[in-house]
Design a protein around this motif. Sequence first.
Motif, PDB file in Angstrom:
ATOM      1  N   VAL A  40      34.955  22.777   6.093  1.00  0.00           N
ATOM      2  CA  VAL A  40      33.508  22.752   6.317  1.00  0.00           C
ATOM      3  C   VAL A  40      33.285  22.788   7.826  1.00  0.00           C
ATOM      4  CG1 VAL A  40      31.355  21.494   5.932  1.00  0.00           C
ATOM      5  CG2 VAL A  40      33.240  21.279   4.280  1.00  0.00           C
ATOM      6  N   ILE A  41      32.431  23.698   8.292  1.00  0.00           N
ATOM      7  CA  ILE A  41      32.114  23.762   9.712  1.00  0.00           C
ATOM      8  C   ILE A  41      30.662  24.182   9.901  1.00  0.00           C
ATOM      9  CG2 ILE A  41      32.949  26.132   9.951  1.00  0.00           C
ATOM     10  CD1 ILE A  41      33.891  25.285  12.809  1.00  0.00           C
ATOM     11  N   GLY A  42      30.021  23.557  10.870  1.00  0.00           N
ATOM     12  CA  GLY A  42      28.639  23.903  11.179  1.00  0.00           C
ATOM     13  C   GLY A  42      27.991  22.830  12.026  1.00  0.00           C
ATOM     14  N   VAL A  43      26.718  22.985  12.235  1.00  0.00           N
ATOM     15  CA  VAL A  43      25.956  21.999  13.002  1.00  0.00           C
ATOM     16  C   VAL A  43      25.768  20.761  12.133  1.00  0.00           C
ATOM     17  CG1 VAL A  43      23.761  21.535  14.168  1.00  0.00           C
ATOM     18  CG2 VAL A  43      24.826  23.795  14.356  1.00  0.00           C
ATOM     19  N   ASP A  44      26.001  19.593  12.726  1.00  0.00           N
ATOM     20  CA  ASP A  44      25.926  18.334  11.993  1.00  0.00           C
ATOM     21  C   ASP A  44      24.515  18.051  11.502  1.00  0.00           C
ATOM     22  OD1 ASP A  44      26.923  15.911  10.963  1.00  0.00           O
ATOM     23  OD2 ASP A  44      26.255  14.820  12.739  1.00  0.00           O
ATOM     24  N   THR A  45      24.446  17.536  10.300  1.00  0.00           N
ATOM     25  CA  THR A  45      23.192  17.082   9.719  1.00  0.00           C
ATOM     26  C   THR A  45      23.506  15.999   8.691  1.00  0.00           C
ATOM     27  OG1 THR A  45      21.099  17.788   8.719  1.00  0.00           O
ATOM     28  CG2 THR A  45      23.095  18.800   7.868  1.00  0.00           C
TER      29      THR A  45
ATOM     30  N   ILE B 152      28.660  19.699  16.619  1.00  0.00           N
ATOM     31  CA  ILE B 152      29.438  20.568  15.733  1.00  0.00           C
ATOM     32  C   ILE B 152      30.287  19.705  14.805  1.00  0.00           C
ATOM     33  CG2 ILE B 152      31.140  22.421  15.563  1.00  0.00           C
ATOM     34  CD1 ILE B 152      28.457  23.243  16.826  1.00  0.00           C
ATOM     35  N   PHE B 153      30.076  19.887  13.518  1.00  0.00           N
ATOM     36  CA  PHE B 153      30.757  19.116  12.486  1.00  0.00           C
ATOM     37  C   PHE B 153      31.881  19.955  11.893  1.00  0.00           C
ATOM     38  CE2 PHE B 153      31.288  18.199   7.973  1.00  0.00           C
ATOM     39  CZ  PHE B 153      31.462  16.825   7.978  1.00  0.00           C
ATOM     40  N   THR B 154      33.073  19.365  11.776  1.00  0.00           N
ATOM     41  CA  THR B 154      34.175  20.024  11.078  1.00  0.00           C
ATOM     42  C   THR B 154      34.815  19.022  10.121  1.00  0.00           C
ATOM     43  OG1 THR B 154      35.855  19.467  12.724  1.00  0.00           O
ATOM     44  CG2 THR B 154      34.695  21.543  13.019  1.00  0.00           C
TER      45      THR B 154
ATOM     46  N   GLY C 247      26.838  24.583   0.906  1.00  0.00           N
ATOM     47  CA  GLY C 247      26.959  24.987   2.308  1.00  0.00           C
ATOM     48  C   GLY C 247      25.680  25.626   2.821  1.00  0.00           C
ATOM     49  N   ALA C 248      25.098  26.506   2.034  1.00  0.00           N
ATOM     50  CA  ALA C 248      23.854  27.166   2.433  1.00  0.00           C
ATOM     51  C   ALA C 248      22.724  26.157   2.600  1.00  0.00           C
ATOM     52  CB  ALA C 248      23.469  28.230   1.406  1.00  0.00           C
ATOM     53  N   SER C 249      22.679  25.157   1.726  1.00  0.00           N
ATOM     54  CA  SER C 249      21.603  24.164   1.819  1.00  0.00           C
ATOM     55  C   SER C 249      21.711  23.309   3.080  1.00  0.00           C
ATOM     56  CB  SER C 249      21.568  23.289   0.565  1.00  0.00           C
ATOM     57  OG  SER C 249      22.661  22.390   0.551  1.00  0.00           O
ATOM     58  N   PHE C 250      22.939  23.124   3.577  1.00  0.00           N
ATOM     59  CA  PHE C 250      23.142  22.345   4.806  1.00  0.00           C
ATOM     60  C   PHE C 250      23.356  23.241   6.027  1.00  0.00           C
ATOM     61  CE2 PHE C 250      24.308  19.108   1.643  1.00  0.00           C
ATOM     62  CZ  PHE C 250      23.546  18.051   2.092  1.00  0.00           C
ATOM     63  N   LYS C 251      23.329  24.552   5.808  1.00  0.00           N
ATOM     64  CA  LYS C 251      23.548  25.535   6.879  1.00  0.00           C
ATOM     65  C   LYS C 251      24.915  25.360   7.534  1.00  0.00           C
ATOM     66  CE  LYS C 251      18.731  26.347   7.619  1.00  0.00           C
ATOM     67  NZ  LYS C 251      17.616  25.521   7.701  1.00  0.00           N
ATOM     68  N   VAL C 252      25.933  25.122   6.685  1.00  0.00           N
ATOM     69  CA  VAL C 252      27.320  25.047   7.137  1.00  0.00           C
ATOM     70  C   VAL C 252      28.141  26.033   6.313  1.00  0.00           C
ATOM     71  CG1 VAL C 252      27.175  22.623   7.860  1.00  0.00           C
ATOM     72  CG2 VAL C 252      27.939  23.164   5.537  1.00  0.00           C
ATOM     73  N   GLU C 253      29.309  26.389   6.825  1.00  0.00           N
ATOM     74  CA  GLU C 253      30.212  27.270   6.099  1.00  0.00           C
ATOM     75  C   GLU C 253      31.251  26.424   5.382  1.00  0.00           C
ATOM     76  OE1 GLU C 253      33.620  30.603   6.999  1.00  0.00           O
ATOM     77  OE2 GLU C 253      32.056  30.288   8.489  1.00  0.00           O
TER      78      GLU C 253
END
Length: 92
Positions: A10-15, A44-46, A71-77
């Motif tokens: 999981v990677i993307g902007v933290d939320t 950045i969240f990983t 992933g789409a709902s949290f805007k992460v891959e």
Amino acid sequence: MKTDRYVITVIGVDTVGIVAGVTKVMADFGVNIVDIRQTLMEDIFTMLMIGEVKNENFVLSDFQRIMNEVGASFKVEIRVQHEDVFRFMHRI
């Protein structure tokens, strides 16, 4: 009973709620967390997990589809790969 292991990244902007959202899907599909690593670098969240499945009714494509929706709902891959495929792709 056969046991399969999967690498989940999981990677993307933290939320708020990413971990909860991902682990809920894992629980719903009977995927046990064997190992988990999480890092936050500024915003950045990983997260890297190894999940284990002992359910012969587990359908990887369904699990991947729901993980993609989360992933789409949290805007992460979110990527889900069988451990053997992951290791083969990343060998030297």
